[in-house]
Scaffold this active site. Structure first.
Site, mmCIF file in Angstrom:
data_model
loop_
_atom_site.group_PDB
_atom_site.id
_atom_site.type_symbol
_atom_site.label_atom_id
_atom_site.label_comp_id
_atom_site.label_asym_id
_atom_site.label_seq_id
_atom_site.Cartn_x
_atom_site.Cartn_y
_atom_site.Cartn_z
ATOM 1 N N GLY A 193 0.773 -1.134 0.014
ATOM 2 C CA GLY A 193 0.039 0.033 0.089
ATOM 3 C C GLY A 193 1.019 1.315 -0.116
ATOM 4 O O GLY A 193 0.534 2.294 -0.695
ATOM 5 N N ARG A 194 1.979 1.295 0.805
ATOM 6 C CA ARG A 194 2.860 2.326 0.763
ATOM 7 C C ARG A 194 3.382 2.586 -0.502
ATOM 8 O O ARG A 194 3.655 3.596 -0.887
ATOM 9 C CB ARG A 194 3.911 2.130 1.797
ATOM 10 N N PHE A 231 -2.211 8.902 6.026
ATOM 11 C CA PHE A 231 -2.658 7.473 6.120
ATOM 12 C C PHE A 231 -1.898 6.347 5.381
ATOM 13 O O PHE A 231 -0.712 6.568 5.072
ATOM 14 C CB PHE A 231 -4.085 6.994 5.490
ATOM 15 N N GLU A 232 -1.995 5.325 5.571
ATOM 16 C CA GLU A 232 -1.046 3.978 5.439
ATOM 17 C C GLU A 232 0.137 4.079 6.134
ATOM 18 O O GLU A 232 1.305 3.683 5.795
ATOM 19 C CB GLU A 232 -0.816 3.959 3.667
ATOM 20 N N GLY A 233 -0.128 4.415 7.439
ATOM 21 C CA GLY A 233 1.148 4.559 8.379
ATOM 22 C C GLY A 233 1.663 5.907 8.371
ATOM 23 O O GLY A 233 1.843 6.424 7.136
#
Lengths: 251, 597
Positions: free
Chosen positions: B264-265, B402-404
């Site tokens: 995702g990152r 988002f996504e960390g």
């Protein structure tokens, strides 16, 4: 039934066009290319006819260097069945193109040709008409509505003219050139792109067609159109009339 | 685990030099790959841009309709294998499409959440039966997917989640109870991947259909940006999930959650750069149209500086994205699997976790800068909703969260190096020892004279790697295992590593481009422009980190080493940026700038 659709490689309409400093041509450095939009409309119409009638062979043809394979692949990805590239390194004018297409026509013997009314690079609007004359077949240009009639032996075409839509019926085979409002070409889908890789793409040398396709015209110089000058704001109608009379001298 | 070639192992870029021949660059994309991106580009122009206002106001049913249209074109199933109705395309191919889909805020989030975290848990961790049942529906866009990990009390601390899963007395269902927060696509999703704790302890993933009893969503969140996307809570009240919908194994949910987030990152990075390119296009056009003092503002130095800076950063990020994408493809092609879960998952998901975090942080921050400068170039007009710049700023901001969060990802970067070192997958200690010894013995450093214009930048990057290892070594010696608690030091280290990865990727790409595309002057300028700026940043981060660790003579000696490693004769950045900006305006767009000779 077989439909022949020529596809020309042209600079992408969204690309910023720059003229070479010596005016000898377009600076193609970094320029993206596309299928001539009017040709894409022609292919879309062929695909719609296929969807209606079924069992049609659609052959796309391009004339030029190896790079034209890209545009033929776009045609195949949209749904054409087969592609032919006539290889030449010479740049060709409308008549030369018409002669080459006439040779391809003789080779392919299609039921008719659907092609763009003009290419957006040189805007000549001649190749279709010349092709019809060379082949001695009928033509309908600027087609914005198309219908096959009488058991697909004739095409009833709506033509866009200054006076309005003119409807003509031409016997097939014929050369039909397409205008902007005929249809909106479909997207080139990703599965279509993958299928296109497996479709036949034939490359033939121009010499093997036995056509003397020498260009008779030469581009002397390209110039950018002059920049539009800023307008003038007028306060009253009288002032406007005065300016039209005395400054612009149009009334 | 199989030994892979050095350049195909995560973090290796810090240890060895990579031959330009081993990196994939966007210049090498095939005609088919470009055509796919062109399809996505046209789709965005005709369907999304044309409907943007209605989408921003969440016009009823419009987003799902356009989403499904994208599905019909194959834009949503690119990475899914053909046997599940996807296209089975590799990442290097899909990047170009993703860049396009994400260039207009909310639609990109909808697609990204679906194709990435919404589909991939099932694709990589699902059983055959689960994939047969759901994967095709997701790949074609018939169904919309979502991923539900965060909760009100557990964001960055993802495993602190409190949603419970309890096996029903008849053993046929798990009953899920809890509330998930910030769930992208919640309003439209047909299938959620939901993380819950079995017996309140073991983090486990479940495939939850929206129609299962006990599943509902909250009201739409009122967000700063990406307004066309849906973000809601997902409420689970004794939600009945059949046992066959348990994804992976009980207690192995963390593997799924984190490996999917790696991907995702990386995808977020690619998407952010797509949006940044769009913003640069807007900025370039406006700067040429807007006249002040009788000339276009694009002719002024401070505007040229902004345009060039945007192009330079986008170039470096884009180079790193394509390099990572192709490396992941290469690892995937080896068929190597990690057996920490049953079934095992592809090593490609895990191998480049560090690079994925680097991309996440770098690309989201570059996008924010680009969006901000685009607004600035628009002046007062940029501050109104009449122009797209304001929306771009609002839309871009979420990417750092988002996504960390970028803070969490900054901690991951050195953290991953250390974890890999502990597992024998990364020779960190040996590298630190070697570099430290080498630096204390003041032998001459890499000599870059005699090379081409890229040689000094390449030599500087070699030294920057030594710098990163040296600072890591000093910090580790001082804090040992407790280094993780020194978040600011870790953050400085991360920033050095980020500049190294982007800078090196840019230089390698320029070098490769010089060979194949003739004299690609713009590529060299873009790469050198990045390194010329990165030198100062890296030096400053190193100084701050060391000052927090050492003092007195020791610190002075260490700072001497930093100075020696970061020795760099500054390029004429003004001239370079003017050159780039002029060329950018001439050719009209960033892709044309990069493609031109």
């Amino acid at each position: 039934m077989k439909i022949l659709v020529p596809l020309k490689r042209v600079p992408d309409p969204d690309t910023k066009i720059r003229i070479q400093s010596d005016g000898s041509g377009i600076d193609l450095d970094g320029v993206k290319f596309a299928v001539n939009p009017f040709d894409a409309i022609a292919l879309e119409e062929a695909l719609r006819i296929e969807e209606k009638l079924g069992e049609i062979e659609i052959v796309v043809v391009s004339i030029g260097g190896d790079e034209c394979v890209e545009q033929l692949r776009v045609g195949l990805a949209m749904g054409a069945d087969r592609a032919v590239l006539v290889k030449t390194s010479e740049s060709s004018d409308s008549l030369a193109i018409a002669k080459i297409l006439a040779a391809v026509y003789q080779r392919e013997q299609p039921d008719f040709v659907l092609m763009g009314k003009q290419a957006i690079d040189d805007d000549s609007n001649q190749a279709g008409q010349m092709l019809a004359a060379l082949l001695g077949v009928g033509q309908a240009t600027f087609v914005s509505k198309l219908e096959l009639i009488e058991n697909n032996t004739k095409a009833r075409c709506g033509r866009e003219t200054d006076a309005g839509i003119e409807t003509v019926t031409v016997k097939l085979p014929a050369i039909l050139t397409t205008d902007l409002r005929l249809n909106e070409p479909r997207y080139v889908s990703l599965p279509g792109i993958m299928k296109a890789k497996k479709k036949p793409l034939e490359e033939i040398e121009l010499a093997s067609l036995g056509v003397a396709a020498v260009s008779r015209t030469k581009v002397l110089k390209l110039e950018a159109p002059p920049k539009r000058k800023a307008g003038v704001r007028v306060k009253t109608v009288d002032e406007l009339v005065d300016k039209l009379k005395h400054d612009a001298k149009v009334i | 685990m199989k030994e892979l070639p050095a350049h195909l192992t995560g973090g290796n870029f810090l240890l060895t030099e990579t031959d330009p021949g081993l990196v994939f660059t966007p210049e090498e994309l095939s005609a088919e790959q470009r055509l796919m991106a062109a399809t996505a580009e046209k789709f965005m122009e005709k369907e999304i841009l044309a409907n943007l206002d209605a989408l921003e106001h969440q016009a009823d049913g419009l987003m799902p309709k356009l989403f499904r249209k994208a599905g019909e074109l194959g834009l949503l199933g690119m990475g899914v294998p053909a046997e599940y109705d996807g296209l089975g395309l590799d990442r290097a191919t899909t990047v170009g499409v993703e860049e396009q889909l994400t260039r207009l805020g909310g639609f990109g989030v909808t697609c990204g959440a679906h194709c990435g975290i919404g589909t991939q848990p099932l694709q990589y961790f699902g059983t055959e039966a689960q994939k047969k049942k759901y994967l095709g529906k997701l790949a074609t866009g018939e169904w919309i997917g979502a991923y539900a990990l965060s909760e009100a009390g557990s964001g960055s601390d993802a495993l602190g989640l409190r949603t419970k899963a309890t096996l029903s007395p008849d053993g046929k269902h798990y009953l899920l109870n809890g509330t998930k927060m910030w769930i992208s696509n919640a309003a439209w999703a047909d299938l959620f991947t939901i993380f819950a704790k079995v017996d309140g302890q073991q983090v486990t993933a479940f495939l939850v259909e929206k129609t299962f009893p006990g599943v509902s969503t909250g009201k739409e969140e009122h967000k700063l940006g990406i307004k066309s996307s849906s973000t809601r809570r997902v409420i689970l009240e004794d939600a009945q999930v059949p046992v066959e919908n348990l994804l992976g194994e009980v207690g192995k949910g963390a593997y799924i959650a984190f490996n999917i987030l790696n991907l995702g990152r990386y995808k977020l990075g690619a998407g952010a750069i797509g949006a940044a390119k769009e913003s640069l296009k807007v900025a370039t056009r406006y700067a040429q149209e807007r006249q002040q003092f009788g000339r276009p503002i694009a002719s002024f130095g401070l505007i040229q500086q902004k345009l060039a800076q945007m192009a330079i950063n986008i170039f470096a990020a884009e180079s790193a994205i394509y390099r990572t994408a192709a490396n992941m493809d290469a690892v995937a092609a080896t068929g190597e699997m990690m057996d920490s879960t049953n079934p095992p998952f592809p090593r490609a998901l895990d191998e480049f976790a560090l690079e994925c975090s680097v991309l996440k942080v770098a690309c989201s921050e570059i996008l924010d800068d680009v969006a901000d400068e685009t607004l600035q170039i628009h002046g007062g007009y940029g501050y109104t909703e009449e122009f797209s710049a304001a929306r771009t700023c609002r839309d871009s901001r979420i990417n750092r969260i988002f996504e960390g969060t970028n803070e969490i990802n900054r901690l991951f970067i050195p953290g991953l190096l250390m974890r890999r070192a502990q597992r024998g997958r990364f020779p960190l200690v040996a590298a630190i020892t070697k570099v430290t010894k080498e630096l204390l013995d003041p032998a001459p450093l890499e000599d870059s004279s005699g090379g081409d214009e890229l040689a000094p930048a390449q030599a500087l990057l070699v030294n920057a790697k030594k710098l990163a290892l040296f600072v890591s070594g000093v910090a580790f010696q001082k804090f040992g295992e407790k280094l993780a608690d020194e978040q600011e030091v870790v953050g400085h280290l991360s920033d050095i590593i980020i500049d190294i990865y982007l800078g090196e990727s840019a230089v390698l790409r320029a070098r490769k481009g010089r060979k194949s595309a003739g004299s690609a002057a713009a590529l060299s300028d873009l790469a050198l422009g990045f390194v010329n700026d990165a030198v100062g940043r890296m030096e400053l981060h190193a100084r701050h980190a060391l000052a927090a660790v050492s003092q007195g003579d020791e610190l002075r000696a260490q700072l001497g080493i930093v100075r020696r490693l970061m020795r760099w004769t500054p390029l004429n950045g003004v001239a370079l940026q003017r050159r780039l900006a002029k060329r950018l305006c001439e050719v009209g767009s960033y892709p044309a700038l990069v493609a031109s000779k």
